[in-house]
Write an enzyme that holds these catalytic residues in place. Structure first.
Site, PDB file in Angstrom:
ATOM      1  N   CYS A 248       0.828  -1.212   0.000  1.00  0.00           N
ATOM      2  CA  CYS A 248       0.000   0.000   0.000  1.00  0.00           C
ATOM      3  C   CYS A 248       0.865   1.266   0.000  1.00  0.00           C
ATOM      4  CB  CYS A 248      -0.972  -0.034   1.177  1.00  0.00           C
ATOM      5  SG  CYS A 248      -2.349   1.122   0.999  1.00  0.00           S
ATOM      6  N   HIS A 333      -3.822  -5.400  -0.253  1.00  0.00           N
ATOM      7  CA  HIS A 333      -3.461  -5.928   1.064  1.00  0.00           C
ATOM      8  C   HIS A 333      -3.498  -7.458   1.084  1.00  0.00           C
ATOM      9  CE1 HIS A 333      -3.321  -2.176   3.432  1.00  0.00           C
ATOM     10  NE2 HIS A 333      -4.183  -1.743   2.513  1.00  0.00           N
ATOM     11  N   GLU A 335      -2.480  -9.275   3.366  1.00  0.00           N
ATOM     12  CA  GLU A 335      -2.745  -9.700   4.748  1.00  0.00           C
ATOM     13  C   GLU A 335      -4.213  -9.516   5.108  1.00  0.00           C
ATOM     14  OE1 GLU A 335      -2.959  -5.402   5.266  1.00  0.00           O
ATOM     15  OE2 GLU A 335      -1.833  -6.730   3.955  1.00  0.00           O
TER      16      GLU A 335
END
Length: 358
Positions: A248, A333, A335
């Site tokens: 990001c 993302h 994660e």
């Protein structure tokens, strides 16, 4: 008891009436929307929303309350929170408190009972804009609203001092530069056997290298990436020294350090259903995203990078590889929590890079 009236006064002159919950105060912020059908806890606690008035497009929010164990940071950084309908009686065995109670504790005004669909259409057509949340339209300060800009975002959300986090049966030592990290980045690294040293955003390159890490992770974070000149300068000294993985804002800062450019998107990508296409394989993955800026595709090749992913909706940049520098980054993302787990394998790529380095 009936909640008090509240007004959302947009920069373009439109006014929407709703009802208050959370903190009872007026605020000015950048109004953005997110399309996630779940994950409002993670949204509220994501530091990347610093300085923004966040609106949920999904109509019912708060049905599982607030669960502290799901938070992505220790507090909320949003300026205000807008929903169509709030739930006052959540049902979940892990629930710690209601959404209303959490917003009050964090001094964040909430607004419900407004036409979030109409406001979303306005933003999609006109672009992200500033807004004021106030008890009376007469309180609207046009000059202050138009002058508002998210500033000093990274320094406002980054940790102040180093934070070491140990993993069981650790195989690697990773430095995580904190530009506004989500906790799940740390969890994914620890799960893969990494000791993690979380360092402030302004840590000098020589202090990072003094720790002799196996790899360097660049976290997500808020604001305009081009505002972070100091971070970019220090990153430039780290490139090529250790394996680097950025997510990001970390992706954007790495690109800037390599000589690429960034630009602001019309209304950004915020939600858990953004499709990204892998250039090498042609496969499309569903990803979680939260960003208002992007790396310019045309500037990547000039910087020595290779575009690895693009957004399947609008073609904007979603990832860059730097083969000669042992570095790579993604805009989305991997994660994701909550959100799709399609791209968590990207963390394994980072682990493999560190193994080769050792």
């Amino acid at each position: 008891m009936e909640e008090k009236k509240v007004f959302i006064c947009l920069e373009n002159g439109r006014i929407f009436e709703g009802r208050r919950f959370g903190a009872n105060k007026n605020v000015i912020g950048e109004l953005v929307f997110t399309t996630g059908m779940c994950g409002y806890i993670e949204t509220l606690t994501d530091p990347s929303y610093y300085g923004q008035i966040v609106m949920q497009t999904f109509p019912l929010i708060g049905n599982y309350g607030f669960i502290k164990g799901d938070a992505e940071s220790g507090k909320s950084y949003v300026s205000a929170y807008i929903v169509r309908e709030k739930c006052d009686e959540p049902s979940n065995f892990r629930c710690d408190e209601t959404l209303d109670a959490y917003l009050k504790e964090n001094d964040i005004p909430g607004i419900y009972g407004v036409d979030t669909r109409e406001i979303t259409k306005i933003i999609r057509e006109s672009g992200v804009m500033n807004a004021m949340i106030c008890s009376d339209p007469a309180e609207y300060d046009e000059a202050a609203v138009k002058a508002y800009c998210v500033k000093n975002a990274v320094s406002s959300v980054s940790c102040i001092s180093p934070l070491p986090i140990a993993a069981e049966n650790a195989r690697f030592n990773v430095v995580l530069l904190d530009y506004g990290k989500k906790e799940n980045i740390v969890r994914e690294l620890v799960r893969r056997g990494c000791n993690v040293a979380v360092l402030p955003h302004n840590t000098r390159a020589e202090d990072v290298l003094r720790l002799e890490p196996d790899g360097i992770m660049l976290s997500n974070g808020p604001g305009d990436p081009s505002e972070n000149d100091e971070c970019v300068r220090e990153l430039n000294k780290l490139i090529g020294k250790k394996p680097i993985f950025g997510i990001c804002l970390g992706h954007q800062l790495l690109a800037l350090a390599m000589g690429a450019k960034t630009h602001k998107l019309k209304y950004g990508h915020r939600g858990v259903n953004q499709p990204v296409k892998c250039i090498e394989t042609g496969r499309t993955y569903i990803s979680s995203q939260n960003h208002g800026y992007a790396v310019l595709n045309e500037s990547v090749e000039e910087s020595g990078g290779v575009i690895s992913y693009v957004n399947a909706n609008d073609g904007t940049n979603e990832g860059v590889d730097y083969p000669e520098k042992n570095a790579f980054s993604v805009q989305f993302h991997p994660e994701a929590c909550s959100g799709p787990h399609d791209t968590r394998f990207i963390f394994d790529r980072f682990i493999k890079m560190m193994g080769g380095n050792k």
